[in-house]
Design an enzyme around this catalytic site. Sequence first.
Site, PDB file in Angstrom:
ATOM      1  N   ASP A 490      -7.508  33.533  44.698  1.00  0.00           N
ATOM      2  CA  ASP A 490      -7.168  33.082  43.386  1.00  0.00           C
ATOM      3  C   ASP A 490      -8.492  32.511  43.097  1.00  0.00           C
ATOM      4  OD1 ASP A 490      -5.083  32.554  41.310  1.00  0.00           O
ATOM      5  OD2 ASP A 490      -6.174  31.092  41.043  1.00  0.00           O
ATOM      6  N   ASN A 498     -12.415  31.463  31.253  1.00  0.00           N
ATOM      7  CA  ASN A 498     -12.066  32.434  30.198  1.00  0.00           C
ATOM      8  C   ASN A 498     -12.450  31.527  28.618  1.00  0.00           C
ATOM      9  OD1 ASN A 498     -11.777  34.880  30.423  1.00  0.00           O
ATOM     10  ND2 ASN A 498      -9.267  34.593  31.085  1.00  0.00           N
ATOM     11  N   ASP A 507     -13.345  39.292  31.665  1.00  0.00           N
ATOM     12  CA  ASP A 507     -13.253  40.669  32.538  1.00  0.00           C
ATOM     13  C   ASP A 507     -14.196  40.974  33.362  1.00  0.00           C
ATOM     14  OD1 ASP A 507     -10.625  40.673  31.155  1.00  0.00           O
ATOM     15  OD2 ASP A 507     -11.617  41.858  29.391  1.00  0.00           O
ATOM     16  N   GLU A 534      -5.708  36.537  37.669  1.00  0.00           N
ATOM     17  CA  GLU A 534      -7.134  36.303  38.379  1.00  0.00           C
ATOM     18  C   GLU A 534      -6.601  36.153  40.022  1.00  0.00           C
ATOM     19  OE1 GLU A 534      -5.444  32.424  37.270  1.00  0.00           O
ATOM     20  OE2 GLU A 534      -5.426  34.395  36.508  1.00  0.00           O
TER      21      GLU A 534
END
Length: 616
Positions: A490, A498, A507, A534
């Site tokens: 993770d 983000n 992205d 993620e």
Amino acid sequence: MRPNCISRQLLSWLLLILILAARPAWPGEQIVDAATVTTEPLPLSRVVAILEDPTQALTLADVRSPGLAARFTSDPSAGNALAMGFTRSAFWLRLDLRNSTDAPLTRLLVVENPRISHVELHYPDAHGDYRSIITGSDAPPGNKAYPNRNFVFPLTLPAQTEQVLYLRVQSSIGLLVPLQLWPVKAFHAYERDDYTGKAWYFGIAAAMMLFNLMLLIALRDRIYLLYVVFVGCTASALAVKNGLAPEWTIAGLPLNSNVVYYSGVSLALGALLLFARHMMQTRRILPRLDWLLRGLIVLYLLSLPAYILALPQFSRAGIMLNFATAVIILIGAIVSACKRQRSAFFFLAAFALLMLGGAMTSLRALGIVPTNMFTVDGLQLGSAMEMLVLAFALADRFNVMRRDKVRVQEELIQAQQQLVENLKTSEHELELRVAQRTDELRELNSQLEALSLTDPLTGIANRRHFDQTLEQEWNRARRTGQPLALAVMDVDWFKRYNDHYGHPAGDVCLQRIAEALSTSACRSSDLVARYGGEEFVLLCPATDLAGIQAMTHKLLQAVQALDLPHAQSSIGHVTLSIGVAALTPGRQDSPQTLYEQADSALYEAKKQGRNRVASG
């Protein structure tokens, strides 16, 4: 009892008698002459005296005592009903009635709201002693003095007499008391028309359900089943709202109780949300709204135990939730209509009618609008109009499906005719074309299969590919007795990344990490996949715990080597938290067991400070 206590009580009663004898009515209170009520009902909200009881503990003897009797007040500005709002207090209403004629009179005292939880009428008998009738929507069934959906109390007034009546009301939801005095003959005529009007609504609902059940059987389209469920839930909720449900109990709750009513409304709105999702095709047209509608459906299901356990605390919030749901559905219908979604136009018109009727009923419950035919039966009228419009919408849907079917059949016939002509022209050319098309389709299917197993953002295997490979490798490891290792990874604080850098940067970050993980995998048999969001996974066949730990440390270093800045991370750059597990499959184990061990180790890695590997 001591003598001074007895004398003090006698003085209190004597004072009360003197006050009654000296004045024809209490201050601000009017005496109603029942003889004047002959053809039309008399609203009593402006003439009754009111006493609030926040403790809910006052008895009839208490409110008749001189101290509390003087605290009754009247409200000459009241409309057709006493609107108490959402209150947990009980209210005592005092009404002075007179029969000025030389003959006994019979009148009906009507509380025209079947949603009041507890209603008690205390009236004097021929000897001056008070008798009580205790009923209410939350009271045990069968306690009504008169068989009617509302609370009706027959009153007999001897000639040339005055009586003081006491009415105690209390509710677990909004308390609205439309109180009227009716002549018997006029009430029977009203009662007949009232039940006829209600019967029309339920007749329409039954007809709509039967009609759409037949369409469901004929077309096998799930939307007709959802419509039938919605209409059934709505009709049931309105039957309880109007006091028309059978006098049964469910787990000790009367079927006409407010708990059942609020629960029925939740089920009806949940069914409406399901129907709206399919009617407006929100999953395809408005995916974010679709998730919101799904959340509201879950919220309505959770409201059922809340209403059962603590309806008085949640009743106001329930109405607010209903208002919010109506606004959300209306906005969704408007947006869908703007996107030229055909069925959304019908749904918008139908739901606007239902929303208008529901708003009138809810505003009446809040005491904002007066009590009249449109506010009392607003929800019922709106629901009937909505069902008719939606029936047209579903019929239109059927016609569109039929036209599409005819068009497709015509196109198939034309294609068949063209095929026959092509066969007559050149059978060999047709065979070549068929072979070419077959090869193209085979290649396209191969590409589609590859795409279905590839994550579109990162270009590595997706979760479906991972699930298939995990199942295959698990079966192989069970046959060979070799261990199977899994790493769950993770990206640390990716949401902060983000939020700080924006989703396009997020992205790109995921793409860079996926590339680093793929190039760092040592063996061709190992699989690196994006599990979701993620989260990434690494599946290593024939690998023990030490082996997977060594591999994941390389992956950890590969991501660190990217040196992607992360201002919201305490480390300063993008890192991974990794949980690993290895398992030789046994009879009682499953692939889920391996994943759960690795996932648990991932949480342990996060707990230890992230940017590390933890084993399960």
